[in-house]
Design an enzyme around this catalytic site. Structure first.
Site, PDB file in Angstrom:
ATOM      1  N   ARG A 169       0.714  -1.292   0.045  1.00 16.94           N
ATOM      2  CA  ARG A 169       0.314   0.071   0.089  1.00 16.94           C
ATOM      3  C   ARG A 169       0.713   1.222   0.169  1.00 16.94           C
ATOM      4  NH1 ARG A 169      -1.507  -3.040   4.004  1.00 16.94           N
ATOM      5  NH2 ARG A 169      -3.352  -3.987   4.111  1.00 16.94           N
ATOM      6  N   ARG A 191       7.669  -9.168  -4.431  1.00 12.46           N
ATOM      7  CA  ARG A 191       7.252 -10.716  -4.405  1.00 12.46           C
ATOM      8  C   ARG A 191       6.368 -10.916  -5.733  1.00 12.46           C
ATOM      9  NH1 ARG A 191       4.647 -12.187   0.958  1.00 12.46           N
ATOM     10  NH2 ARG A 191       3.749 -10.200   0.689  1.00 12.46           N
ATOM     11  N   SER A 252      10.454   2.206   6.597  1.00 11.25           N
ATOM     12  CA  SER A 252       9.711   1.027   6.815  1.00 11.25           C
ATOM     13  C   SER A 252      10.012   0.575   8.374  1.00 11.25           C
ATOM     14  CB  SER A 252       9.613  -0.134   5.856  1.00 11.25           C
ATOM     15  OG  SER A 252      11.052  -0.531   5.618  1.00 11.25           O
ATOM     16  N   ARG A 253      11.375  -0.296   8.362  1.00 13.30           N
ATOM     17  CA  ARG A 253      11.845  -0.716   9.567  1.00 13.30           C
ATOM     18  C   ARG A 253      13.264  -0.747   9.546  1.00 13.30           C
ATOM     19  NH1 ARG A 253       7.553   0.361  11.395  1.00 13.30           N
ATOM     20  NH2 ARG A 253       6.348  -0.701  12.869  1.00 13.30           N
ATOM     21  N   GLU A 282      16.077   1.615  17.554  1.00 14.83           N
ATOM     22  CA  GLU A 282      15.516   2.860  17.840  1.00 14.83           C
ATOM     23  C   GLU A 282      15.422   2.807  19.450  1.00 14.83           C
ATOM     24  OE1 GLU A 282      12.144   3.320  15.808  1.00 14.83           O
ATOM     25  OE2 GLU A 282      12.927   3.034  13.968  1.00 14.83           O
ATOM     26  N   HIS A 300      11.322   8.343  13.499  1.00 11.76           N
ATOM     27  CA  HIS A 300       9.940   7.523  13.531  1.00 11.76           C
ATOM     28  C   HIS A 300       8.950   8.400  13.455  1.00 11.76           C
ATOM     29  CE1 HIS A 300       9.047   3.194  13.612  1.00 11.76           C
ATOM     30  NE2 HIS A 300       7.920   3.655  12.860  1.00 11.76           N
ATOM     31  N   GLY A 302       6.711   8.416  10.501  1.00 15.56           N
ATOM     32  CA  GLY A 302       5.878   7.864   9.402  1.00 15.56           C
ATOM     33  C   GLY A 302       4.426   8.215   9.467  1.00 15.56           C
TER      34      GLY A 302
END
Ligand code: 8YV
Length: 333
Positions: A169, A191, A252-253, A282, A300, A302
């Site tokens: 998304r 993927r 993302s991470r 973090e 962080h 986001g």
């Protein structure tokens, strides 16, 4: 099959719900009208011991990314907790299989933070390209001595190539913004490829090889979730495919990127810069990153818009409501 005895219990007594961190007030109020909620008034990160205890005391726990819930947290025979309503879309901090094995339901909050996160990735891309962090630091330090033609020249993003790693998304939302807003060419690694319609609309090219995408992109934005498969996916080997003038963006991470390798590439000037909203440990940010000028570092942020954080809470509320009414929560993992 719904457990009718439990449902009756939840009708007679409001379910006890622990909200592990402070949420926007409006959503805490909304939660309190349906549930017997406990707030963490100090807003301090709960310890493993406190979380373990909470699993015995609450019908539902609503954690965030700061609440580590590893496998060993789910080692007891019995729990009072029936549902973990995660406040966030990423759930790599929760040992999902272990929780499920003990019969717990786990939910997350997809969709509602898609645009906020993609907007932040765009912010990082623009800040990097236009050297906004360097400029801001210069002005604040009183070091700006006036305009001159070669001052802090950056680069355009318009017309450049954006490589998106993880076309879920958030990746798709960024592709939309970058392609339609800035005329960027979109490459993506995922993927599976997008539908024919989506890939034609975005004129997006599917790259089966991550390294191919990395070698062809001016900006690379990481949007895949953290998992054993994606851990350190961006590492010394894959970074070596980036062009010297290209930039890496991660919202993302932290553990999708091998921080040590990234630092090495940045220090040696092998890539042009990096924009990071997430880190491996973090809130610790390596001093080597802080010392670099061509790096934009955010804490962080986001999903950090008021609208989004309220919407995330509403999503948790919806999941808990469904569960305690004996239905399947819409965002069950
Ligand atoms: C959230 C996020 O703020 O939802 C996610 O996966 O990374 C953030 O935007 C955080 O996870 C809240 O728990």
């Amino acid at each position: 099959m719904p457990n009718f005895t439990l449902m009756l219990e939840y009708i007679l007594n409001k379910p006890k719900v622990l909200i592990t961190r402070r949420w926007p007030e409006v959503i805490e109020k909304a939660m309190s009208s349906n549930f017997d909620i406990t707030l963490n008034t100090d807003d301090k990160v709960l310890s493993a011991e406190q979380l373990k205890q909470a699993l015995q005391e609450y019908d539902a726990i609503c954690p965030t990314v700061t609440d580590s819930m590893p496998e060993n947290l789910f080692s007891a025979e019995e729990y009072r907790t029936r549902i973990i309503g995660n406040y966030g879309v990423g759930y790599n901090h929760i040992a999902l299989d272990a929780a499920k094995a003990k019969g717990l339901i786990v939910t997350n909050t997809p969709d509602v933070l898609t645009d906020a996160t993609a907007d932040l990735a765009m912010t990082l891309m623009l800040m990097l390209a236009r050297r906004a962090g360097e400029g801001e630091r210069q002005v604040r330090a009183g070091e700006w001595k006036g305009w001159y033609p070669t001052h802090l020249m950056g680069s355009m993003i318009t017309g450049k190539t954006l490589g998106i790693v993880g076309m879920g998304r958030i990746g798709r939302a960024m592709a939309e913004k970058a392609h339609f807003g800035f005329g960027m060419r979109i490459l993506y690694h995922n993927r599976k490829p997008l539908s024919e319609t989506d890939s034609r609309r975005l004129q997006a090219e599917y790259c089966t090889e991550l390294t191919w995408l990395m070698s062809k992109s001016d900006f690379i934005a990481v949007h895949c979730p953290s998992s054993p498969l994606t851990k350190h996916m961006i590492n010394e080997k894959t970074l070596a495919y980036m062009r010297p003038g290209s930039y890496l963006i991660n919202t993302s991470r932290g553990d999708v990127v091998e921080e040590k390798a990234l630092i090495k590439f940045l220090q040696k000037g092998l890539i042009a810069g990096a924009g990071l909203d997430v880190f491996e440990n973090e809130p610790t940010v390596p001093q080597e990153l802080i010392d670099l000028e061509n790096v934009v570092l955010l804490p962080h942020l986001g999903s950090a818009t008021e609208e989004t954080r309220i919407a995330m809470g509403m999503r948790v509320l919806g999941n808990l409501n469904s569960f305690f009414n004996g239905e399947t929560p819409p965002d069950q993992l």
